[in-house]
Design an enzyme around this catalytic site. Structure first.
Site, PDB file in Angstrom:
ATOM      1  N   GLY A   1       0.789  -1.226   0.000  1.00  0.00           N
ATOM      2  CA  GLY A   1       0.000   0.000   0.000  1.00  0.00           C
ATOM      3  C   GLY A   1       0.815   1.268   0.000  1.00  0.00           C
ATOM      4  N   GLY A   2       2.102   1.160   0.357  1.00  0.00           N
ATOM      5  CA  GLY A   2       2.972   2.330   0.315  1.00  0.00           C
ATOM      6  C   GLY A   2       2.576   3.410   1.301  1.00  0.00           C
ATOM      7  N   THR A   3       3.052   4.621   1.025  1.00  0.00           N
ATOM      8  CA  THR A   3       2.832   5.752   1.926  1.00  0.00           C
ATOM      9  C   THR A   3       1.353   6.051   2.105  1.00  0.00           C
ATOM     10  OG1 THR A   3       4.968   6.746   1.361  1.00  0.00           O
ATOM     11  CG2 THR A   3       3.294   8.198   2.298  1.00  0.00           C
TER      12      THR A   3
ATOM     13  N   HIS B   1     -28.463  24.155  -7.745  1.00  0.00           N
ATOM     14  CA  HIS B   1     -28.548  25.071  -6.609  1.00  0.00           C
ATOM     15  C   HIS B   1     -29.221  24.336  -5.446  1.00  0.00           C
ATOM     16  CE1 HIS B   1     -29.250  28.715  -4.272  1.00  0.00           C
ATOM     17  NE2 HIS B   1     -30.489  28.273  -4.076  1.00  0.00           N
TER      18      HIS B   1
END
Length: 457
Positions: free
Chosen positions: A38-40, A436
Site C-alpha cells: 500500500g505504500g505511503t 442550486h
C-alpha cells in the site's frame, strides 16, 4: 536464479496495480516490498492522516455546535487512543485488502524484503537472485531531516511517526509550512494542543500565489495557531522534558517537534549504479515521457521519479505504463494536468497554473476571484472562509488553472479539472447550468467575471 516476466519493486499506488494487470495478461510477476503493501498512502499518508483530519473536524464541529443551536454541556474531550485506533483500523483494512487480493492471484509472487540491483536485469532479495526483462520501480519517498542545529539532540516526530501518537502534545512545534505540516498543525490544534508553525521562507504553502498563501495563514491564525514566517535560523535545545525551538528572534517552548520540511526518494539503497540507472542531483530517477529510465526495460513510477508526489499521480503513472505496454496505446506523462489538494479545513483544491506562473509564461491572461462569503452553500453552512480563483488565456479562451480555498474546495475543483482535461474553453463552461444550492454553482459566475490583468513586469 528465479525468472519472471516482470519484477515490481515497491507496493505503493503504481506497482501493485500494474502487477495485477500483467498477471491478468498471463504473465508471471514478482512484487517485492520491504515493509507494507500500500505504500505511503495506505500506511503513513492519505488514509491515516485524513482519518485523523476527520476526527479533528468532528471535535471542531462539536465545540462550535452552539452557533448552530446545538448545545453540548461541558468541555469537549478528545480520546487520542480512540483517535489513533480509528486511523490504524482504516490503514489495516486497506492493507489487508491488498494482501487478500494478491493472495488470490495465480502468477503473482509477493516477496517481503530489501531489493537491490545486481545488474540491469537481475535483483537480489533475501539472498535470492531474480531476473526479468522488465523491472518497475515504485519505491516512494520518505521524510527528509535537515541538518538544523540541535536536531540530533532531540526526539523529533516525522509525518510517519506522528500518526502513532496516542497522547496529546502540550505544544506541537511544526517545522515547515508546507502541505503536510499545515494539515498536522490544524489537526492537533483542533485536538486541543497549542501549535506553532515555523517556516524559514516568507510564506506558508510557498507553491501557491501570495493571496492563497496569505488566506491559508489567516485561517490557521483564526484557530489560534502561531504562524512564524521568515523564521531565520532554526535551532533546537532540550528544555526539561520538552524542546526549546529558536526561530530567529522567537523561542517556542514545545513539548513535541514535527519535522515536515520535505521528502526524498527511496533510491539511495537500490544499487541503481549496478544497473546503470541515472538519477538527478536530488536522487529522483530520470524518466522519459513514457516513464522509461535510461536503461532498456527499467521503468520508474510514482514519487521516486519526481513527477508528482501524490497518490493520484502515482496511480496515473500506472495507467500510463499499462496503456502503453499492455494495451498498445501511446499515453504521455507530459499530457498530465497536475491537480492536488491541501486538507486543512476548509480545504484547498488546485489545478494547473498559478497566476504567477501564468503571468511568467508571457500569455495575455484573465483572472477572476470570488470570496466564499458570496457562496450560498457556504453561508448556509456557516463556513465562509476562503475564496475561489480562476486563470484563463485571453486569446485562446483556455482555462489555465484554478484554486478553490473554501468549503468543499477539494471536490468543487473537479469541475474545472474535468473541463481542462476535456479541452473545454471557459465561455463554454460558463454556460453550464449547475445545481442550486451548491458550491459548484458559482463556477459559471466566477468564469463570467474574468478580467484581463497586466503582464508580469
Amino acid at each position: 536464479m528465479k525468472s519472471f516476466d516482470a519484477i515490481v519493486i515497491g507496493a505503493g499506488q503504481s506497482g501493485p496495480f500494474l502487477a495485477a494487470r500483467m498477471v491478468e495478461k498471463g504473465m508471471k510477476v514478482a512484487l517485492i516490498e520491504r515493509k507494507f503493501l500500500g505504500g505511503t498512502c495506505v500506511n503513513a499518508g492519505c488514509m491515516p492522516t485524513k482519518t485523523l483530519v476527520a476526527s479533528a473536524r468532528a471535535a471542531h464541529v462539536a465545540r462550535n455546535g452552539a452557533a448552530y443551536g446545538v448545545n453540548i454541556p461541558g468541555a469537549i474531550a478528545i480520546d487520542m487512543k480512540v483517535v489513533r485506533a480509528r486511523a490504524e483500523a482504516v490503514t489495516m483494512n486497506a492493507r489487508n485488502g491488498l494482501i487478500g487480493w494478491f493472495a488470490g492471484m495465480d502468477g503473482m509472487t509477493v516477496i517481503y524484503g530489501h531489493a537491490r540491483f545486481e545488474g540491469p536485469k537481475t535483483i537480489s532479495v533475501n539472498g535470492e537472485t531474480l531476473t526479468a526483462p522488465r523491472i518497475f520501480l515504485n519505491v516512494g519517498a520518505r521524510p527528509v531531516i535537515p541538518a538544523l542545529p540541535g536536531v540530533d539532540d532531540i526526539d523529533y516526530l516525522t509525518s510517519t511517526s506522528i500518526i502513532q501518537l496516542d497522547t496529546l502534545p502540550r505544544h506541537l512545534a511544526v517545522i515547515g509550512g508546507s502541505y503536510i505540516g499545515l494539515e498536522f498543525a490544524q489537526m492537533y490544534r483542533r485536538f486541543g494542543a497549542e501549535v506553532s508553525v515555523i517556516e524559514h521562507g516568507p510564506k506558508v504553502a510557498s507553491r501557491e500565489d501570495e493571496d492563497i498563501s496569505d488566506a491559508i495563514a489567516d485561517i490557521l491564525r483564526s484557530e489560534g495557531i502561531g504562524v512564524y514566517t521568515n523564521a531565520g535560523d532554526i535551532a533546537f535545545a532540550r528544555n526539561g522534558g520538552g524542546v526549546a525551538v529558536t526561530a530567529g528572534s522567537a523561542t517556542i517552548d514545545a513539548s513535541h517537534v514535527l519535522i515536515a520540511t520535505g521528502r526524498k526518494p527511496n533510491t539511495d539503497d537500490l544499487g541503481l549504479d549496478a544497473a546503470g540507472v541515472t538519477t538527478d542531483e536530488r536522487g529522483y530517477i530520470k524518466v522519459d515521457d513514457r516513464l522509461a529510465t535510461n536503461v532498456e526495460g527499467i521503468y520508474a513510477l510514482g514519487d521516486c521519479n519526481g513527477h508528482g508526489a501524490f497518490t493520484h499521480t502515482s496511480y496515473n503513472d500506472f495507467e500510463i505504463a499499462a496503456a502503453n505496454l499492455l494495451d498498445g496505446d501511446d499515453r504521455k506523462l507530459s499530457s498530465r494536468i497536475l491537480a492536488y489538494a491541501l486538507y486543512i479545513d476548509p480545504p484547498l483544491g488546485r489545478v494547473g497554473m498559478t497566476e504567477k506562473q501564468a503571468r511568467a509564461s508571457g500569455r495575455r491572461i484573465m483572472v477572476s476571484t470570488r470570496p466564499m462569503s458570496r457562496v450560498g452553500r457556504a453561508n448556509e453552512r456557516g463556513e465562509t472562509k476562503g475564496f475561489m480563483k480562476v486563470i484563463a488565456d485571453a486569446e485562446t479562451k483556455e482555462i489555465l488553472g484554478a484554486a478553490i480555498l473554501g468549503i468543499e474546495g477539494d471536490e468543487v475543483i473537479h469541475g474545472i479539472i474535468d473541463a481542462m482535461n476535456a479541452g473545454t474553453t471557459y465561455p463554454a463552461l460558463k454556460w453550464s447550468v449547475p445545481i442550486h444550492p451548491t458550491v459548484s454553482e458559482l463556477i459559471p459566475t466566477l468564469l463570467g467575471d474574468l478580467k484581463p490583468v497586466p503582464p508580469a513586469a
